[in-house]
Design an enzyme around this catalytic site. Structure first.
Site, mmCIF file in Angstrom:
data_model
loop_
_atom_site.group_PDB
_atom_site.id
_atom_site.type_symbol
_atom_site.label_atom_id
_atom_site.label_comp_id
_atom_site.label_asym_id
_atom_site.label_seq_id
_atom_site.Cartn_x
_atom_site.Cartn_y
_atom_site.Cartn_z
ATOM 1 N N ASP A 255 78.417 50.852 -11.238
ATOM 2 C CA ASP A 255 78.392 51.449 -9.903
ATOM 3 C C ASP A 255 79.819 51.791 -9.430
ATOM 4 O O ASP A 255 80.801 51.481 -10.113
ATOM 5 C CB ASP A 255 77.707 50.455 -8.947
ATOM 6 C CG ASP A 255 76.828 51.149 -7.916
ATOM 7 O OD1 ASP A 255 77.067 52.331 -7.638
ATOM 8 O OD2 ASP A 255 75.917 50.488 -7.389
ATOM 9 N N GLU B 93 77.995 57.027 -9.934
ATOM 10 C CA GLU B 93 78.893 57.355 -8.803
ATOM 11 C C GLU B 93 78.214 58.363 -7.887
ATOM 12 O O GLU B 93 78.851 59.036 -7.119
ATOM 13 C CB GLU B 93 80.289 57.769 -9.291
ATOM 14 C CG GLU B 93 80.371 58.965 -10.204
ATOM 15 C CD GLU B 93 80.194 60.280 -9.466
ATOM 16 O OE1 GLU B 93 79.056 60.826 -9.576
ATOM 17 O OE2 GLU B 93 81.131 60.756 -8.816
ATOM 18 N N TRP B 94 76.889 58.449 -8.024
ATOM 19 C CA TRP B 94 75.993 59.176 -7.118
ATOM 20 C C TRP B 94 76.209 60.698 -7.091
ATOM 21 O O TRP B 94 75.915 61.363 -6.086
ATOM 22 C CB TRP B 94 76.077 58.604 -5.696
ATOM 23 C CG TRP B 94 76.301 57.121 -5.668
ATOM 24 C CD1 TRP B 94 75.407 56.169 -6.076
ATOM 25 C CD2 TRP B 94 77.476 56.426 -5.262
ATOM 26 N NE1 TRP B 94 75.962 54.929 -5.942
ATOM 27 C CE2 TRP B 94 77.231 55.047 -5.442
ATOM 28 C CE3 TRP B 94 78.719 56.825 -4.749
ATOM 29 C CZ2 TRP B 94 78.183 54.071 -5.133
ATOM 30 C CZ3 TRP B 94 79.666 55.850 -4.449
ATOM 31 C CH2 TRP B 94 79.389 54.504 -4.636
ATOM 32 N N GLY B 95 76.760 61.233 -8.173
ATOM 33 C CA GLY B 95 76.902 62.686 -8.251
ATOM 34 C C GLY B 95 78.001 63.258 -7.389
ATOM 35 O O GLY B 95 78.122 64.485 -7.243
ATOM 36 N N ASP C 203 71.134 57.272 -3.478
ATOM 37 C CA ASP C 203 69.893 56.534 -3.747
ATOM 38 C C ASP C 203 68.652 57.224 -3.179
ATOM 39 O O ASP C 203 68.672 57.744 -2.060
ATOM 40 C CB ASP C 203 69.974 55.135 -3.125
ATOM 41 C CG ASP C 203 71.090 54.317 -3.727
ATOM 42 O OD1 ASP C 203 71.929 54.872 -4.455
ATOM 43 O OD2 ASP C 203 71.126 53.105 -3.455
HETATM 44 C C1 GLA Z 1 74.199 51.499 -5.098
HETATM 45 C C2 GLA Z 1 73.373 52.108 -6.224
HETATM 46 C C3 GLA Z 1 71.971 51.520 -6.191
HETATM 47 C C4 GLA Z 1 72.040 50.015 -6.345
HETATM 48 C C5 GLA Z 1 72.930 49.428 -5.263
HETATM 49 C C6 GLA Z 1 73.201 47.950 -5.491
HETATM 50 O O1 GLA Z 1 73.726 51.886 -3.862
HETATM 51 O O2 GLA Z 1 73.328 53.504 -6.088
HETATM 52 O O3 GLA Z 1 71.177 52.099 -7.208
HETATM 53 O O4 GLA Z 1 72.519 49.698 -7.625
HETATM 54 O O5 GLA Z 1 74.184 50.076 -5.200
HETATM 55 O O6 GLA Z 1 74.000 47.402 -4.500
#
Ligand code: GLA
Length: 404
Positions: free
Chosen positions: A148, A183-185, A206
């Site tokens: 993450d 890293e969420w794109g 998410d």
């Molecule tokens: C981020 C990630 C999630 C999850 C949480 C855990 O938000 O995108 O998928 O792993 O952290 O804290």
């Protein structure tokens, strides 16, 4: 018994060595289960063991869901030698014993860390300890690492450098560990994550357990689909776009995924459509539902052999949109042996009919065998497909070309 001369044996050995292909990690999108949306910080060793047992009993393992991934909140800290140890209350038997338990059941174990001092949940991360942590994970028998990016600088150069460091450390262990970059794109990881050693990379923040949120960060199924689908060209065997996890079976019971109760969940139709769209996009299929109490409707969605065959097709080509009219959108995914998966879905809130000519509307060649996957029937030769779709529903067909 045949007798081979030493020379023949040596030649056979050399040919075998030369023709041996290294097994590629994540040659198809990873499938499995992850603890995050349902359990968050209430994760424990006993839950993971129960999930492992349930994966076997429910048929999920045999359908291909092989990774059980422990998400955030498993870490207790570092010991005097700086080695990570698990939270002793949640994981009293340690991770190695848990990995053995999971492996004995024909499954694989995934774990979570973060490219900064602290994870998103505020426990110890791996920054500056990449080699040590990677070798600890390998010694425990870990098969998958979700890495993450909370509490880290926002620029792409640092992200690439931090992810590469862990990528190299994992490779150095010599254990085939799937490396999931998360890293969420935000820094276009589809352009660099593979070079950092990644086998999949999140393309969005998410997922929320709802169809559409209207939120820029935490999005519903259709919002995430719209962001991920145009990235088709970047995914393929060994490196996949990851539009986050499957919501099927959560029914609004997750914590963050329901925004703490603000979303009551998707409809069954929407859960199936997410599953189908993810299969069409060659996305990883990571389930969040409580497999220990898998309800029949969720099982039917997740264990659909026809959809799984599309999802795991060995060509690994993600589907693309080829048609859009009103609320009807059509995706085509090329499959091995020139077969084609067609997904027609209704984005709108009202029932809609479709009638599509394969050649004229979708640019496809004549098809000599059409399998209607929704109905599980064969429609033989047909120049067109037609039907009616409820709001957010989708129809899936598998076409075989005439010369096959
Ligand atoms: C981020 C990630 C999630 C999850 C949480 C855990 O938000 O995108 O998928 O792993 O952290 O804290």
């Amino acid at each position: 018994m045949k007798h081979y001369s030493t020379l023949t044996l040596i030649l056979v050995l050399i040919v075998n060595i030369l023709s041996a292909q290294p097994t590629q990690i994540a040659s198809t999108p990873p499938m499995g289960w992850n603890s995050w949306n349902l359990f968050e910080d209430e994760i424990s060793e006993s839950i993971i063991k129960e999930i492992a047992d349930a994966m076997v009993i429910s048929g999920m393992r045999d359908a291909g869901y092989s990774y059980i991934i422990i998400d955030d909140h498993w870490v207790g800290g570092r010991d005097r030698k700086n080695q990570l140890f698990p939270d002793p209350q949640r994981f009293p038997g340690g991770i190695k014993a848990l990995a053995d338990y999971v492996h004995e059941r024909g499954l694989m174990l995934g774990i979570y860390s973060n490219a900064a001092d602290l994870t998103c949940g505020g426990v110890t991360g791996s920054l500056h300890f990449e080699e040590l942590d990677a070798s600890t994970f390998a010694s425990w028998g870990i098969d998958y690492l979700k890495y993450d990016y909370c509490n880290a600088p926002t620029d792409r150069v640092t992200a690439f450098e931090r992810y590469s460091r862990m990528g190299e450390a994992l490779q150095k262990t010599g254990r085939p560990i799937v490396y999931a970059i998360c890293e969420w794109g935000q820094r276009q990881p589809w352009l660099w994550a593979k070079a950092a050693g990644g086998h999949l990379w999140r393309t969005t923040y998410d997922s929320r357990d709802t169809w559409e949120t209207g939120d820029k960060f935490f999005m519903g199924t259709i919002d995430i689909f719209d962001l991920n689908e145009p990235l088709a060209q970047y995914g393929g065997p060994g490196g996949w776009n990851d539009p986050d996890m499957l919501m099927a079976g959560l029914y609004g019971k997750g914590k963050s995924s329901s925004a703490n109760g603000a979303y009551s969940g998707c409809t069954l139709t929407e859960y199936r459509t997410q599953f189908v769209l993810w299969a069409m996009m060659a996305a990883p299929l990571i389930v969040n539902a409580d497999i220990r109490k898998l309800d029949p409707a969720t099982a039917e969605i997740l264990l659909d052999k026809d959809i799984l065959a599309i999802a795991m097709d060995s060509l690994g080509m993600a589907g693309k949109t080829v048609y859009r009219s009103g609320e009807i959108q059509v995706l085509i995914r090329n499959l091995q042996e020139n077969e084609i998966a067609v997904c027609i879905f209704n984005r709108g809130s009202k029932e809609t009919s479709y009638q599509l000519n394969l050649r004229k509307d979708l640019g496809l060649a004549d098809s000599c065998h059409i399998r209607n996957i929704n109905r599980k029937t064969s429609e033989g030769i047909a120049p067109q497909v037609s039907g009616t779709l409820q709001s957010h529903d989708c129809a899936v067909y598998r076409l075989k070309p005439c010369d096959n």
